[in-house]
Design a protein around this motif. Structure first.
Motif, mmCIF file in Angstrom:
data_model
loop_
_atom_site.group_PDB
_atom_site.id
_atom_site.type_symbol
_atom_site.label_atom_id
_atom_site.label_comp_id
_atom_site.label_asym_id
_atom_site.label_seq_id
_atom_site.Cartn_x
_atom_site.Cartn_y
_atom_site.Cartn_z
ATOM 1 N N GLY A 419 0.836 -1.193 0.000
ATOM 2 C CA GLY A 419 0.000 0.000 0.000
ATOM 3 C C GLY A 419 0.872 1.244 0.000
ATOM 4 N N ALA A 420 0.264 2.394 0.349
ATOM 5 C CA ALA A 420 1.001 3.668 0.362
ATOM 6 C C ALA A 420 0.224 4.674 1.185
ATOM 7 C CB ALA A 420 1.175 4.174 -1.071
ATOM 8 N N VAL A 424 -0.302 2.899 4.881
ATOM 9 C CA VAL A 424 0.662 1.918 4.381
ATOM 10 C C VAL A 424 0.860 0.833 5.455
ATOM 11 C CG1 VAL A 424 2.709 3.149 5.267
ATOM 12 C CG2 VAL A 424 2.923 1.721 3.233
ATOM 13 N N CYS A 425 1.170 -0.383 5.013
ATOM 14 C CA CYS A 425 1.274 -1.512 5.949
ATOM 15 C C CYS A 425 2.275 -1.223 7.072
ATOM 16 C CB CYS A 425 1.708 -2.751 5.182
ATOM 17 S SG CYS A 425 2.047 -4.124 6.289
HETATM 18 C C1 HEM Z 1 4.550 -9.503 2.936
HETATM 19 C C2 HEM Z 1 3.794 -9.215 3.967
HETATM 20 C C3 HEM Z 1 2.713 -8.177 3.985
HETATM 21 C C4 HEM Z 1 2.019 -7.605 2.951
HETATM 22 C C5 HEM Z 1 2.163 -7.875 1.457
HETATM 23 C C6 HEM Z 1 1.096 -6.658 3.538
HETATM 24 C C7 HEM Z 1 0.234 -5.860 2.804
HETATM 25 C C8 HEM Z 1 -0.589 -4.900 3.359
HETATM 26 C C9 HEM Z 1 -1.404 -3.991 2.588
HETATM 27 C C10 HEM Z 1 -1.509 -3.936 1.080
HETATM 28 C C11 HEM Z 1 -2.059 -3.209 3.464
HETATM 29 C C12 HEM Z 1 -3.029 -2.072 3.125
HETATM 30 C C13 HEM Z 1 -2.188 -0.836 2.972
HETATM 31 C C14 HEM Z 1 -2.929 0.384 2.487
HETATM 32 O O1 HEM Z 1 -4.155 0.414 2.551
HETATM 33 O O2 HEM Z 1 -2.258 1.335 2.015
HETATM 34 C C15 HEM Z 1 -1.683 -3.617 4.792
HETATM 35 C C16 HEM Z 1 -2.163 -3.050 5.953
HETATM 36 C C17 HEM Z 1 -1.899 -3.555 7.199
HETATM 37 N N1 HEM Z 1 -0.961 -4.517 7.526
HETATM 38 FE FE1 HEM Z 1 0.223 -5.518 6.235
HETATM 39 N N2 HEM Z 1 1.224 -6.693 4.892
HETATM 40 C C18 HEM Z 1 2.208 -7.593 5.223
HETATM 41 C C19 HEM Z 1 2.662 -7.909 6.491
HETATM 42 C C20 HEM Z 1 2.122 -7.432 7.652
HETATM 43 C C21 HEM Z 1 2.564 -7.791 8.984
HETATM 44 C C22 HEM Z 1 3.731 -8.729 9.285
HETATM 45 C C23 HEM Z 1 1.739 -7.144 9.866
HETATM 46 C C24 HEM Z 1 1.725 -7.160 11.373
HETATM 47 C C25 HEM Z 1 2.364 -7.986 12.137
HETATM 48 C C26 HEM Z 1 0.797 -6.358 9.093
HETATM 49 C C27 HEM Z 1 -0.199 -5.570 9.618
HETATM 50 C C28 HEM Z 1 -0.993 -4.715 8.877
HETATM 51 C C29 HEM Z 1 -2.014 -3.851 9.457
HETATM 52 C C30 HEM Z 1 -2.388 -3.778 10.936
HETATM 53 C C31 HEM Z 1 -2.567 -3.118 8.395
HETATM 54 C C32 HEM Z 1 -3.672 -2.047 8.482
HETATM 55 C C33 HEM Z 1 -3.030 -0.656 8.481
HETATM 56 C C34 HEM Z 1 -4.026 0.495 8.435
HETATM 57 O O3 HEM Z 1 -5.115 0.337 7.890
HETATM 58 O O4 HEM Z 1 -3.681 1.563 8.953
HETATM 59 N N3 HEM Z 1 1.066 -6.553 7.761
HETATM 60 N N4 HEM Z 1 -0.771 -4.646 4.701
#
Ligand code: HEM
Length: 479
Positions: A419-420, A424-425
């Motif tokens: 994301g961005a 962003v993640c």
């Molecule tokens: C290769 C691994 C990962 C990918 C591809 C990924 C991908 C993403 C994407 C695409 C989003 C949405 C971003 C946006 O809307 O701009 C996101 C949000 C999020 N990710 Fe990840 N993620 C990964 C690993 C993780 C890990 C390891 C954690 C936590 C331990 C995590 C926790 C979260 C959380 C809590 C959100 C919500 C953030 C928000 O809405 O403010 N992610 N992730």
């Protein structure tokens, strides 16, 4: 491009003017949609119709976008002008999982601050000894499988790895699923995301009126997961009472402290539970499946494996895993092999948005609440953004070292797997550390081959885009 508030104008296209696949009266394209193949269907329509286009779920139009510049801007205009697709919040709320990923507005801001702090680089650095221990347990599991000549189902082992890491870091508890064979929490977590996928795309929320066997199983899993989280919360409270600390030691403690009313308002037990489940779900499949998608490319290229084995040995020496946090920076190629795999096999295949006001995007007037899907792969396999785009070439991500990156297009802004903008993640640093650690350990110790014809591995939309299987045979390397 503009994404400004606007009234209607004759020069603008309306959503109804966008090309659409042929559907049926009343139900639109519903019968052509299969939740488990959603990203593939949307990609095929994008190729046939160009983007933006729309499809219809009953009377509701859903618009599809693939232009990464537009999407970057939309991602940056959150949370004030765009939100995530509303059904995600409604469905997750029902499952008691309306945490950081789906929350909006003020609730999102409070949760975001806590989670960002918990997953910060400093915390991950301090957590490194535990990360290293968990990676060693993964190694032990794989050594045992190699000795016994057993095939390893990587989608399963890697999820055990990511759940152990995420729980230990975020909640101060290591469930040690890598050492167990049955009765692990993943068996229940596994049911949740595919159900979220099915429900957010359903025309009618039938499960609120009748429960099919799959819905009953889901309910049972949710009860188990919530029980597990409640016991973690109780143990964290005990630890805080018995071994007090001036500052919270992990996200769970930070949230429990916030219960007594922090500067940004108190948070309830239900919100804590929702965030715990969110972090477990967000941190598990995404990272595990990104690593799993890397394996077919390694298995297909013995020369690359030999190179990676030598490189891992050069950095790790005789240590079983990368010896310390500082040395991780010498393992860039182990992140690159995974990032390159997810360029071709995007785990985050579809991102969703809704404008909170009337907007104009790419000369299309989108009324407030118009559903928008961004389909990630087309831009990543477009020669405009990445030279020789269908080729798996991890060196394109390496800007240093003796292996020069290929000449030609390399637009990193088209890689939106994390994301961005403000949403962003927050787990991306942890995820890339896990990629480096697990893949360098794997290549240092083993050579791998797939125990299946790679053409038989299917991409499944299960909220994230997962391989349906990834059986691998491991052979201990001789040096
Ligand atoms: C290769 C691994 C990962 C990918 C591809 C990924 C991908 C993403 C994407 C695409 C989003 C949405 C971003 C946006 O809307 O701009 C996101 C949000 C999020 N990710 Fe990840 N993620 C990964 C690993 C993780 C890990 C390891 C954690 C936590 C331990 C995590 C926790 C979260 C959380 C809590 C959100 C919500 C953030 C928000 O809405 O403010 N992610 N992730």
């Amino acid at each position: 491009m503009s994404t400004a508030s606007t009234g209607s104008s004759a020069a603008l296209r309306q959503v109804a003017d966008l090309p659409a696949p042929r559907g049926l009266p009343l139900i639109g394209n519903l019968l052509q949609l299969s939740p488990t193949r959603l990203h593939l269907i949307l990609e095929r329509w994008a190729e046939e119709l160009g983007t933006p286009y729309r499809f219809q779920v009953g009377s509701i139009p859903i618009t599809i976008w693939t232009d990464t510049e537009l999407i970057q801007q939309i991602m940056r205009e959150r949370p004030h002008r765009y939100r995530r697709y509303q059904p995600i919040e409604a469905v997750l709320e029902e499952m008691g999982s309306n945490g950081l990923f789906s929350a909006e507005g003020a609730a999102w801001e409070t949760h975001r601050r806590l989670v960002m702090q918990a997953l910060s680089i400093n915390n991950i650095k301090a957590f490194y000894p535990t990360l290293s221990d968990i990676t060693q347990r993964l190694r032990t599991r794989w050594l045992r499988a190699a000795e016994r000549g057993e095939t390893v189902e990587m989608t399963d082992d890697l999820k055990r790895y990511t759940v152990d890491v995420t729980s230990a870091l975020a909640f101060g508890e290591d469930p040690r699923t890598l050492e167990r064979d049955h009765g692990v929490i993943q068996e229940h977590l596994e049911r949740i995301l595919p159900s979220v996928m099915g429900r957010i795309n359903a025309l009618f929320p039938y499960w609120r009126y009748v429960k099919l066997p799959a819905d009953r199983k889901l309910d049972q899993s949710l009860v188990e997961v919530h029980r597990y989280i409640d016991s973690m919360m109780a143990r964290a409270r005990e630890r805080m009472r018995d071994e007090p600390s001036d500052t919270p030691r992990n996200l769970m403690e930070a949230m429990l402290v916030q219960q007594h009313g922090g500067e940004h308002g108190a948070i309830t037990d239900a919100q804590i539970r929702a965030n715990v489940l969110t972090i477990l779900l967000a941190g598990e499949d995404t990272t595990a499946d990104s690593i799993a998608w890397t394996l077919p490319y390694l298995a297909a290229d013995p020369a690359l494996q030999t190179h990676l084995g030598e490189e891992a040995h050069r950095v790790l020496g005789d240590a079983p895993v990368c010896p310390d946090y500082a040395t991780l920076k010498e393992l860039d190629i182990f992140e690159a092999i995974c990032i390159e795999a997810t360029r071709l096999r995007p785990v985050a295949a579809v991102h969703s948005f809704e404008p909170l006001e009337d907007v104009v995007v790419d000369d299309v007037a989108l009324p407030k609440g118009t559903r928008m899907f961004f389909v990630a792969r087309p831009a990543m396999i477009d020669a405009k953004n990445f030279v020789d785009p269908q080729r798996y070439d991890p060196w394109r991500w390496m800007r240093k070292g003796e292996h020069a990156a290929p000449e030609g297009a390399h637009d990193v802004r088209a890689y939106l797997q994390f994301g961005a903008g403000p949403r962003v993640c927050p787990g991306r640093h942890l995820a890339t550390v896990e990629m480096r650690l697990a893949l360098s350990m794997l290549m240092n110790e083993f050579s791998i081959e797939l125990a299946i014809d790679p053409a038989k591995i299917n991409e499944v939309s299960a909220f994230t885009m997962v391989p349906d299987t990834m059986p691998v045979r491991l052979t201990k390397r001789r040096r």
